[in-house]
Structures are given as C-alpha cells and as structure tokens.
Design an enzyme around this catalytic site. Structure first.
Site: not given
Lengths: 313, 458
Positions: B98, B306, B333
């Site tokens: 992303n 998230n 993450d």
C-alpha cells in the site's frame, strides 16, 4: 470546597465535591445575573477564545455572554471561516490563538478527545464545550444545577435519560454527574442507540419507555441526532416518536412531580409533545438561564477563582 | 567479506530442533556448519563474533511491514526501515504494497528491489497487491508481479470486500504457488470505527471497530480456502473468535494460517483511557519486577492501529493461540507515520505504529519470560514458520547450505526503549519508555553484519 483544575475536560474525572463546587459557585453567579448591573470584573484583562470547530449556536452564545459578564475579552472562532478549512492542523490553530495570549480556550469539536489532545500542548485553560460523542461537561453541570434548584437535592432521585444515548455526549456527561451525585440513572432508547453495555456505567437500561419513566423524578430527553446517525439505526422518525416520544398519555402515567428537561434544540412532535415542552413541568428554559451562571462559574474557576466565596458580593 | 564465525553462543534452530552451545560458520554468505569449535574449519581471515552468553538463531523474518517507499518517504524509507528492522533482530522483512503508487505492477516491484539492493543491509521481500491500486475492483497483474519477484500478494491496509473477486484471486494465485494474505476487515460493519467496540469506546465516545468485522472476513477466507484449496494467510489477527475460527478450520484440514502482532497480545483497549488506568487494570502483570512505568494521556494516537487493540479476553486468546500453535507467526505490522500526522484529533490520525525494534522483546516477554513457550517455540514463529509460509527454503534455518542469516540476541537483557533513538524515521510507538526484556545484539544477513550493538563488530 476545592477546585484546583486548570481545565474542564470531562465530568468523568471530577469528584462529587468538585462538581458541587461548580454548582455552588454558579449559584453565586446566578445571583449576580439577577442584579441591575449584571457584570463583574472577575476576568478583566483575560482573553477567552470560543473555538467552535463544530457548529453550535446556543452553547457558543452562552459561553460568550458568560465571558462578557465576567469582563473578559472574547474572540469567536468558527471552523467555517478558519484556516482549518485550508488544511492547518488543530494544534497549529490553537498555538496561533495562544500566541495572541488567550487565557481560556472553549472548544466544541466533532472529534472525541480533541480538547484532551489540545490541553497537552497549550498553556491556556481548556474548557470542553462538547467533543464528539464523548462529553459535554457544562451541559451536565447546568442540568445538575437546575435539578438541585428545583428539587433541592440530587441524591436519591430517579433520573431517566431518554433518546439517542450511543452518540450523545450529553448522556455520558449526565450519567457521570448524576451517578457521582447519588442519583439512580435509567437509560431508555432504541436498542441500536443504547447498547446493554451502558449498564457498566452504573445505569439501568430499558427499552420500554413506560417502565423507564414510571418512577422518574427527572426525565431528560435527548434529541435524535440525524447528523450522527447511520440510516441503519432505526426505521424512521415516525417509529421513534411512536415508541419513545414523550406524549401527554405517557406523561400522565408518571409521578406528578416528575420534571422534564431537554438540552435543546428540541424537535417538537418528535421526542416531545409540543405542549409538554411549554408546560409547567418543563425546565427547558430554566436550563438555558442556568447555563449562563454555570459557564460563568467554570470560566471563573479554571482561571483560579476561589469557589462561591470568591464571587464579588 | 561475507564469511563469519559466530562462536560460543547457545544455538537455537527450531527447524532442526537444535538447542546447544555451538559455533556457527558462515562462508560466502551461506551457512557452512554448526557445531562445537569450528575455528579450525573456518577459512583464514574469517572474522569472528563472540556470542558467549548469547542466543544464536536463524535470522528473524518479519513478514508484515510498511517501508513506505515509493511515495511516502517522509514516514520511512527502505534505508531507514530496514535499519530499524536490523536493530530489532530482523534479517528479512516483507514490505506491504500500500505504497504510492501501490505495488500493483512489475515496475514498482523492480524499483523497490533495486533500491533495497543498494540501501538495505538486510533482505527485503516484496508483497504485491491482489487488486489494481488496492481498490478491490479488479485483479492486479498477479502473473507479472510474480515474475517481477513478489513472494506474496495482499491488499494489506485494505481488504478485498468482493467475495467473487477474492475467490478468483485465490484460484488465480494458485497457478503461481503464491501465498495470499488478507487484512481481514468487513467494511460494511466496521464503517468508520477507530477503536475496539467495547467499554472504552462507549465511555470515550469513540467509534467502535467491532471484533466481528474481522471475524466475518476470517470466516470468509476460511470458506474460500476450503472451496478453492488455496491457502489463505490471515494478517494481524486481533480477536478471540478469529483465533477460534482458525483453530477449528485447521482441525478440519483447511489450508489457513494466521499471524498476530505484539501490540495486540500486549495491550488492551484500556490504554485509550491513559496509562494510569492501564497499569492499574490490564497492565498490572506486564512488569512484575517494578521499575518506572511510562505514562501517556487518554486518546493517545500512538495507540490507534488497525485492527485495534482489544479486550483482555481477546489478548488472552491471542496468547493462547500462539501457545497451542494455532497461530504460527508473529509480525510487527510496522507502520510508520510522521509526528505531524499523528498529532491530530484521534478520529483524524492515521492507523498504525512502528514495531521493528520492540517486537522481539515484547514477544519474549509475553511468551518466553512468562514461561508459556520455550525459547525455541518463540523463535520458530519468527523463523521456520514464516519461511515455510513464504516458500523460502533457504531461510528460517541454520542448516548447512541455508542463507547466512543469523540473529544474535540477549534474551534476559533488560533495557528501556528510547523511541527518539530509533533508526526508523518515525516515532509513533506506544512503547516509548517501556522497560523491556530481551534484545537483539547483532543481525547478520547473507554473512554480513547488518547491525551490531557493539559498533566495533560492524
């Protein structure tokens, strides 16, 4: 009587004693408001900035007049006309205001926790005038003031809050204030707007409006907030009114001494029958008057004012 | 020089069920031998690393990180991100797609690999997108991405909502034996949630991100994995029921796997109310040995990620899933954001926290120092397990012939994480000032010391 806080961010962190200090101080200021000369010099030379990042009329006007009655200089700053629209961060906006030597920033914001966030960076006092769905502390304080004025006490009363609880900052502040002051709080509204989990805040939760108001001494109605709700929350305003609207028929089944409150703006014919809003049992207009005194008390206390005895006679 | 002799350490290699005092000899970037006293076998001039008193294990792999290049280099670069990973003990990282533009084309893959070749001292593997622009509408050119060198596909940061598209992504990826990973989030039920839906979202007036929003997609992925026969890897699982779903699916023989992140198994949503509340409730067992406990305010955006950190019961279930093997992999993450992006209202702050430098210690604390898992079992979740998932036969083990990736760590070392001393460009860690236990001492990638705590050894 103690008040040592620089900010008023929420009711949750206040003690019952602190809440009572505000109410007692507000009583002294209410007396000032009934004189021919309604102004005192308590905040002379101080600057109050009303930073309203979310639109509001009544709360802003109430704070503005409260500051003026205390002889402060007041600046109104609304998001529409501000650099926030041009991409400036809230932190930068507030720092710019502080560079003008603002002493108190009164903020309304659509994001929960925004005043807590700003209070970390600023030297000025921060007063939360409503943050998202979190809290609206001065509303709860003026509600408590009004109840105490009319009922003589809060402890032991049955207070029912009726309406959209999930998205209501007024509900949260009132739950904290009422439970801290010893009232029994009942919450009622559509199940989608009132998760059972609210019982964990020390309240009774019911989805039956007649049960909710049967023993109530105070019925505090909340507006259905179209702007905060998703369309999946309940079928229609009409169905809401049918299930939860405070009608004459429902009011007839309450205790005769039960009084009606509403933080405004009211939607006549939706959450409240029009004639109930105007009846002797309605405290809606008293709440507005008392809001001014409570906000004077808060402005006074966060800048070091010393309780009710500090208010000029 | 990419030869090295690591001497005198406790060598733990879960892939070989090895746990013994031994030397590790790397020659020409490959593991040459593991065994007692290898000095005689080492070619002349081979540099040495004295690992006496330390643990020596296969180079750790973090299969879930955001290095932010191309396009977001104010947050992180390949150079800074991999430097932070090396400090955390990681010899290999997988960067998520992303970016801006997204890694949905062969050119962007080539750019990252070329830049990593020049600027990274550790191995960088690239995950490609499942869908074009990560928009969830049409398949990305998965065959070209594979040819360009991606080792997995995911729309991480986003979740493919369209079930037909996800089905076809799985069927298509199977041709290439490409692992498919998914960030599990059903948008229609999560809507604009920012924190775990529970007591604290209610009290703080923050929009809830209900656990069921993850569980619906975990269920979907399990059913599609079962239908298509293609393995699905569920990223950064956060809820108790997700773990239960995964456990039941595995028992049925469905090809699914999962990973969890240290913040999810260390923190709970109580952190949102501020440090005092956390330390007196859900955090009270985290550092029984005392010491100064770090403080933070309510609504601290360094706790916004998230999926969100959830309840104490969810946290316990994640740990249980790690302990019973339901969850094979731990990832960070690692999601860097600039201070100015995080220093905003909670609703407006981006999701994510940096994680490379605290990941190992938090994992050792929650699993090894708590005596829930052996050291070897913890190391497996950073080595053999991710290597197997990513089809990297030469990683994750110290077998002779494997790549010369080695992590050297001091598992009992206590230290305080100074976020301002981080190698990352960003500072968005919730663990700044935390006293941690367990720390990397050196990271070796392909026989070269990528980072060592004692600089004379670099």
């Amino acid at each position: 009587m103690a008040w040592a806080r620089k900010h008023l961010l929420d009711i949750q962190s206040l003690s019952a004693e602190e809440i009572l200090t505000v109410l007692d101080t507000a009583r002294a200021f209410k007396a000032v408001g009934e004189r021919a000369i309604k102004k005192v010099p308590a905040l002379r030379g101080k600057t109050v900035v009303n930073l309203f990042v979310e639109p509001s009329t009544r709360t802003r006007i109430s704070f503005e007049l409260a500051a003026q009655r205390l002889t402060a200089d007041v600046i109104n700053f609304s998001a529409e006309a501000s650099s926030l629209k041009k991409g400036e961060t809230l932190k930068d906006t507030a720092r710019n205001l502080e560079a003008l030597n603002a002493d108190i920033i009164v903020m309304r914001h659509s994001a929960s926790g925004a005043p807590h966030f700003l209070a970390r960076f600023l030297d000025a006092s921060m007063i939360n005038a409503g943050d998202g769905a979190h809290e609206h502390p001065t509303q709860a304080l003026l509600d408590a003031f009004t109840i105490r004025e009319k009922k003589g006490k809060i402890e032991g009363l049955n207070v029912t809050i009726l309406g959209d609880i999930l998205y209501s900052r007024v509900a949260r502040s009132n739950i904290w204030a009422m439970t801290k002051l010893g009232a029994r709080v009942t919450l009622c509204g559509p199940s989608t707007l009132l998760p059972r989990m609210f019982e964990q805040m020390g309240c009774r939760v019911t989805y039956n409006v007649d049960e909710a108001i049967a023993d109530a001494d105070i019925i505090n109605l909340l507006r259905i907030q179209h702007e905060r709700q998703r369309k999946t929350m309940f079928p229609s305003i009409g169905e809401y009114t049918g299930l939860f609207g405070l009608t004459q028929a429902r009011l007839a089944r309450t205790k005769p001494e039960a009084l009606i409150m509403h933080p405004g703006p009211i939607n006549r014919g939706v959450e409240i029958d029009s004639d109930i809003a105007d009846s002797k049992r309605s405290l809606i207009i008293d709440q507005v008057t008392n809001g001014l005194a409570v906000r004077m008390a808060v402005l006074f206390l966060v800048t070091g004012g010393q309780g009710p005895q500090g208010v000029a006679a | 020089m990419n030869s090295l002799l690591v001497t005198g350490g406790r060598v733990v290699d879960p892939a070989q069920r090895l746990d013994a005092l031994a030397d590790v000899l790397i020659v020409d970037g490959k593991i040459s031998a593991v065994g007692g006293s290898l000095a005689a076998k080492a070619p002349a001039q081979t540099p040495r690393f004295d690992a006496a008193g330390m643990v020596v294990c296969p180079g750790l792999i973090d299969l879930h990180a955001h290095l932010r290049e191309p396009g977001q280099s104010a947050k992180e670069t390949i150079a800074s991100g991999t430097a932070a990973a090396a400090r955390g003990g990681f010899a290999s990282v997988v960067c998520m797609p992303n970016t801006s533009p997204a890694i949905d084309n062969a050119g962007t893959v080539a750019l990252i690999r070329e830049r990593a070749q020049r600027e990274s001292k550790i191995n960088v593997f690239v995950a490609g997108a499942i869908t074009r622009e990560i928009a969830g509408e049409e398949l990305a050119p998965i065959g070209s991405l594979k040819a360009a060198g991606v080792i997995a596909i995911t729309d991480d940061g986003h979740c493919v909502q369209n079930n037909e598209l996800m089905r076809h992504a799985l069927e298509y990826a199977r041709m290439f034996d490409l692992p498919v990973m998914d960030h599990c989030q059903d948008y229609s039920i999560v809507t604009d949630g920012v924190v775990h839906e529970g007591y604290w979202s209610m009290v703080l007036g923050l929009r809830g991100w209900p656990a069921v929003g993850e569980e619906l997609m975990v269920s979907r992925n399990i059913l599609l994995a079962e239908m298509t026969g293609t393995p699905v890897h569920c990223q950064h699982l956060s809820s108790a029921r997700s773990i239960q779903l995964l456990r039941e699916a595995k028992q049925r023989g469905v090809p699914v796997s999962g990973e969890v992140c240290p913040h999810h198994f260390t923190l709970t949503d109580t952190v949102l109310a501020g440090s005092d509340k956390f330390w007196e409730t859900d955090g009270k067992d985290i550092r029984p040995n005392g010491g100064e406990r770090p403080r933070w305010p309510s609504y601290d955006t360094n706790f916004k990620m998230n999926p969100p950190v959830r309840s104490a019961a969810d946290r316990a279930a994640l740990i249980e899933g790690l302990v019973d093997g339901t969850v094979e992999i731990i990832s960070s993450d690692h999601a860097p954001h600039c201070n100015y992006e995080k220093e905003v209202e909670f609703d407006q702050a981006p999701f994510g926290i940096v994680g490379f430098e605290t990941e190992l210690a938090l994992s050792l604390m929650a699993l090894y120092h708590s005596q829930r898992l052996s050291l070897s079992d913890v190391i497996a979740k950073f080595t053999v397990a991710p290597a197997r998932l990513l089809r990297l036969p030469n990683k994750g083990s110290l077998r002779a012939g494997a790549d010369g990736d080695v992590t050297i760590m001091e598992v009992d070392r206590e230290w305080v994480f100074d976020v301002n001393g981080s190698a990352s460009k960003s500072r968005n860690s919730p663990f700044g000032g935390w006293r941690l236990k367990g720390k990397a001492a050196a990271t070796i990638a392909q026989g070269r010391i990528a980072w060592a705590e004692r600089p004379e050894e670099v």
